[in-house]
Scaffold this motif. Structure first.
Motif, PDB file in Angstrom:
ATOM      1  N   ASN A  30       0.826  -1.209   0.000  1.00 39.00           N
ATOM      2  CA  ASN A  30       0.000   0.000   0.000  1.00 39.00           C
ATOM      3  C   ASN A  30       0.859   1.257   0.000  1.00 39.00           C
ATOM      4  O   ASN A  30       0.543   2.235  -0.683  1.00 39.00           O
ATOM      5  CB  ASN A  30      -0.943   0.004   1.200  1.00 39.00           C
ATOM      6  N   ALA A  31       1.946   1.262   0.771  1.00 41.15           N
ATOM      7  CA  ALA A  31       2.839   2.413   0.801  1.00 41.15           C
ATOM      8  C   ALA A  31       3.495   2.624  -0.558  1.00 41.15           C
ATOM      9  O   ALA A  31       3.626   3.758  -1.026  1.00 41.15           O
ATOM     10  CB  ALA A  31       3.899   2.230   1.890  1.00 41.15           C
ATOM     11  N   LEU A  32       3.908   1.538  -1.207  1.00 39.34           N
ATOM     12  CA  LEU A  32       4.526   1.641  -2.530  1.00 39.34           C
ATOM     13  C   LEU A  32       3.544   2.196  -3.553  1.00 39.34           C
ATOM     14  O   LEU A  32       3.867   3.111  -4.311  1.00 39.34           O
ATOM     15  CB  LEU A  32       5.039   0.271  -2.971  1.00 39.34           C
ATOM     16  N   VAL A  33       2.334   1.668  -3.559  1.00 36.03           N
ATOM     17  CA  VAL A  33       1.318   2.135  -4.512  1.00 36.03           C
ATOM     18  C   VAL A  33       0.975   3.599  -4.247  1.00 36.03           C
ATOM     19  O   VAL A  33       0.848   4.402  -5.178  1.00 36.03           O
ATOM     20  CB  VAL A  33       0.060   1.239  -4.455  1.00 36.03           C
ATOM     21  N   SER A  34       0.854   3.981  -2.975  1.00 35.14           N
ATOM     22  CA  SER A  34       0.563   5.374  -2.633  1.00 35.14           C
ATOM     23  C   SER A  34       1.690   6.286  -3.106  1.00 35.14           C
ATOM     24  O   SER A  34       1.438   7.363  -3.640  1.00 35.14           O
ATOM     25  CB  SER A  34       0.381   5.530  -1.123  1.00 35.14           C
ATOM     26  N   ALA A  35       2.935   5.857  -2.900  1.00 37.23           N
ATOM     27  CA  ALA A  35       4.075   6.678  -3.311  1.00 37.23           C
ATOM     28  C   ALA A  35       4.102   6.852  -4.827  1.00 37.23           C
ATOM     29  O   ALA A  35       4.386   7.933  -5.328  1.00 37.23           O
ATOM     30  CB  ALA A  35       5.376   6.048  -2.822  1.00 37.23           C
ATOM     31  N   VAL A  36       3.772   5.795  -5.555  1.00 40.29           N
ATOM     32  CA  VAL A  36       3.811   5.868  -7.019  1.00 40.29           C
ATOM     33  C   VAL A  36       2.670   6.730  -7.547  1.00 40.29           C
ATOM     34  O   VAL A  36       2.878   7.616  -8.375  1.00 40.29           O
ATOM     35  CB  VAL A  36       3.754   4.450  -7.627  1.00 40.29           C
ATOM     36  N   PHE A  37       1.457   6.503  -7.071  1.00 41.77           N
ATOM     37  CA  PHE A  37       0.307   7.191  -7.643  1.00 41.77           C
ATOM     38  C   PHE A  37       0.032   8.550  -7.024  1.00 41.77           C
ATOM     39  O   PHE A  37      -0.510   9.429  -7.685  1.00 41.77           O
ATOM     40  CB  PHE A  37      -0.939   6.311  -7.560  1.00 41.77           C
ATOM     41  N   LEU A  38       0.370   8.739  -5.758  1.00 42.13           N
ATOM     42  CA  LEU A  38       0.109  10.016  -5.101  1.00 42.13           C
ATOM     43  C   LEU A  38       1.363  10.876  -5.012  1.00 42.13           C
ATOM     44  O   LEU A  38       1.284  12.043  -4.654  1.00 42.13           O
ATOM     45  CB  LEU A  38      -0.460   9.795  -3.693  1.00 42.13           C
ATOM     46  N   GLY A  39       2.521  10.290  -5.271  1.00 43.94           N
ATOM     47  CA  GLY A  39       3.765  11.042  -5.234  1.00 43.94           C
ATOM     48  C   GLY A  39       4.293  11.262  -3.833  1.00 43.94           C
ATOM     49  O   GLY A  39       5.192  12.035  -3.613  1.00 43.94           O
ATOM     50  N   ARG A  40       3.709  10.589  -2.855  1.00 44.18           N
ATOM     51  CA  ARG A  40       4.186  10.722  -1.479  1.00 44.18           C
ATOM     52  C   ARG A  40       3.766   9.482  -0.705  1.00 44.18           C
ATOM     53  O   ARG A  40       2.875   8.762  -1.109  1.00 44.18           O
ATOM     54  CB  ARG A  40       3.609  11.958  -0.815  1.00 44.18           C
ATOM     55  N   GLY A  49      -0.567   2.323  13.982  1.00 47.64           N
ATOM     56  CA  GLY A  49      -0.752   1.313  12.948  1.00 47.64           C
ATOM     57  C   GLY A  49       0.228   1.515  11.801  1.00 47.64           C
ATOM     58  O   GLY A  49       1.097   2.386  11.846  1.00 47.64           O
ATOM     59  N   PRO A  50       0.099   0.722  10.747  1.00 45.15           N
ATOM     60  CA  PRO A  50       1.050   0.794   9.640  1.00 45.15           C
ATOM     61  C   PRO A  50       0.945   2.065   8.809  1.00 45.15           C
ATOM     62  O   PRO A  50       1.882   2.440   8.152  1.00 45.15           O
ATOM     63  CB  PRO A  50       0.709  -0.424   8.793  1.00 45.15           C
ATOM     64  N   GLY A  51      -0.174   2.749   8.828  1.00 52.24           N
ATOM     65  CA  GLY A  51      -0.311   3.964   8.043  1.00 52.24           C
ATOM     66  C   GLY A  51      -1.709   4.513   8.133  1.00 52.24           C
ATOM     67  O   GLY A  51      -2.648   3.775   8.387  1.00 52.24           O
ATOM     68  N   GLY A  52      -1.827   5.804   7.948  1.00 57.27           N
ATOM     69  CA  GLY A  52      -3.132   6.441   8.025  1.00 57.27           C
ATOM     70  C   GLY A  52      -3.762   6.528   6.652  1.00 57.27           C
ATOM     71  O   GLY A  52      -3.372   5.816   5.738  1.00 57.27           O
ATOM     72  N   PRO A  53      -4.720   7.408   6.479  1.00 60.52           N
ATOM     73  CA  PRO A  53      -5.354   7.565   5.183  1.00 60.52           C
ATOM     74  C   PRO A  53      -4.370   8.113   4.157  1.00 60.52           C
ATOM     75  O   PRO A  53      -3.401   8.806   4.504  1.00 60.52           O
ATOM     76  CB  PRO A  53      -6.491   8.560   5.446  1.00 60.52           C
ATOM     77  N   ALA A  54      -4.582   7.795   2.901  1.00 66.06           N
ATOM     78  CA  ALA A  54      -3.672   8.228   1.841  1.00 66.06           C
ATOM     79  C   ALA A  54      -3.685   9.755   1.697  1.00 66.06           C
ATOM     80  O   ALA A  54      -2.694  10.359   1.364  1.00 66.06           O
ATOM     81  CB  ALA A  54      -4.047   7.557   0.520  1.00 66.06           C
ATOM     82  N   VAL A  55      -4.831  10.390   1.939  1.00 68.60           N
ATOM     83  CA  VAL A  55      -4.947  11.843   1.813  1.00 68.60           C
ATOM     84  C   VAL A  55      -5.515  12.374   3.116  1.00 68.60           C
ATOM     85  O   VAL A  55      -6.541  11.898   3.594  1.00 68.60           O
ATOM     86  CB  VAL A  55      -5.871  12.225   0.641  1.00 68.60           C
ATOM     87  N   THR A  56      -4.856  13.358   3.694  1.00 70.06           N
ATOM     88  CA  THR A  56      -5.345  13.932   4.941  1.00 70.06           C
ATOM     89  C   THR A  56      -6.290  15.092   4.646  1.00 70.06           C
ATOM     90  O   THR A  56      -6.099  15.821   3.673  1.00 70.06           O
ATOM     91  CB  THR A  56      -4.176  14.438   5.823  1.00 70.06           C
ATOM     92  N   PRO A  57      -7.341  15.283   5.431  1.00 67.81           N
ATOM     93  CA  PRO A  57      -8.271  16.370   5.172  1.00 67.81           C
ATOM     94  C   PRO A  57      -7.608  17.719   5.440  1.00 67.81           C
ATOM     95  O   PRO A  57      -6.737  17.851   6.296  1.00 67.81           O
ATOM     96  CB  PRO A  57      -9.417  16.105   6.156  1.00 67.81           C
ATOM     97  N   ALA A  58      -8.025  18.721   4.684  1.00 65.81           N
ATOM     98  CA  ALA A  58      -7.492  20.067   4.855  1.00 65.81           C
ATOM     99  C   ALA A  58      -8.201  20.748   6.009  1.00 65.81           C
ATOM    100  O   ALA A  58      -9.336  20.461   6.333  1.00 65.81           O
ATOM    101  CB  ALA A  58      -7.692  20.862   3.573  1.00 65.81           C
ATOM    102  N   GLY A  59      -7.495  21.669   6.628  1.00 69.01           N
ATOM    103  CA  GLY A  59      -8.095  22.414   7.717  1.00 69.01           C
ATOM    104  C   GLY A  59      -7.132  22.559   8.866  1.00 69.01           C
ATOM    105  O   GLY A  59      -6.077  21.949   8.882  1.00 69.01           O
ATOM    106  N   PRO A  60      -7.495  23.378   9.843  1.00 68.57           N
ATOM    107  CA  PRO A  60      -6.590  23.584  10.976  1.00 68.57           C
ATOM    108  C   PRO A  60      -6.521  22.344  11.857  1.00 68.57           C
ATOM    109  O   PRO A  60      -7.480  21.594  11.955  1.00 68.57           O
ATOM    110  CB  PRO A  60      -7.221  24.767  11.729  1.00 68.57           C
ATOM    111  N   PRO A  61      -5.389  22.124  12.482  1.00 70.51           N
ATOM    112  CA  PRO A  61      -5.291  20.976  13.389  1.00 70.51           C
ATOM    113  C   PRO A  61      -6.183  21.177  14.613  1.00 70.51           C
ATOM    114  O   PRO A  61      -6.453  22.303  15.006  1.00 70.51           O
ATOM    115  CB  PRO A  61      -3.824  20.934  13.785  1.00 70.51           C
TER     116      PRO A  61
END
Length: 62
Positions: A30-40, A49-61
């Motif tokens: 999943n990390a490899l595919v995310s890096a290839v298709f999302l560029g990060r 856990g092993p990783g969070g969502p592929a895209v984080t929501p925008a907005g203030p913390p």
């Protein structure tokens, strides 16, 4: 085509992807595919856990 071929050559990168999918654990695949298709890579999961969502929501913390 009127008479399509029964077999077609597969590019080297496709063979690599099939081999990588078979050899890597799901989290690494999943990390490899995310890096290839999302560029990060996916951000780490705050729960440890092993990783969070592929895209984080925008907005203030929070």
């Amino acid at each position: 085509a009127r008479r399509p071929r029964a077999r077609y050559l597969v590019p080297a990168h496709a063979r690599f992807a099939v081999a990588a999918r078979r050899l890597l654990p799901s989290s690494q695949w999943n990390a490899l595919v995310s890096a290839v298709f999302l560029g990060r890579q996916r951000p780490p999961d705050p729960a440890g856990g092993p990783g969070g969502p592929a895209v984080t929501p925008a907005g203030p913390p929070p």
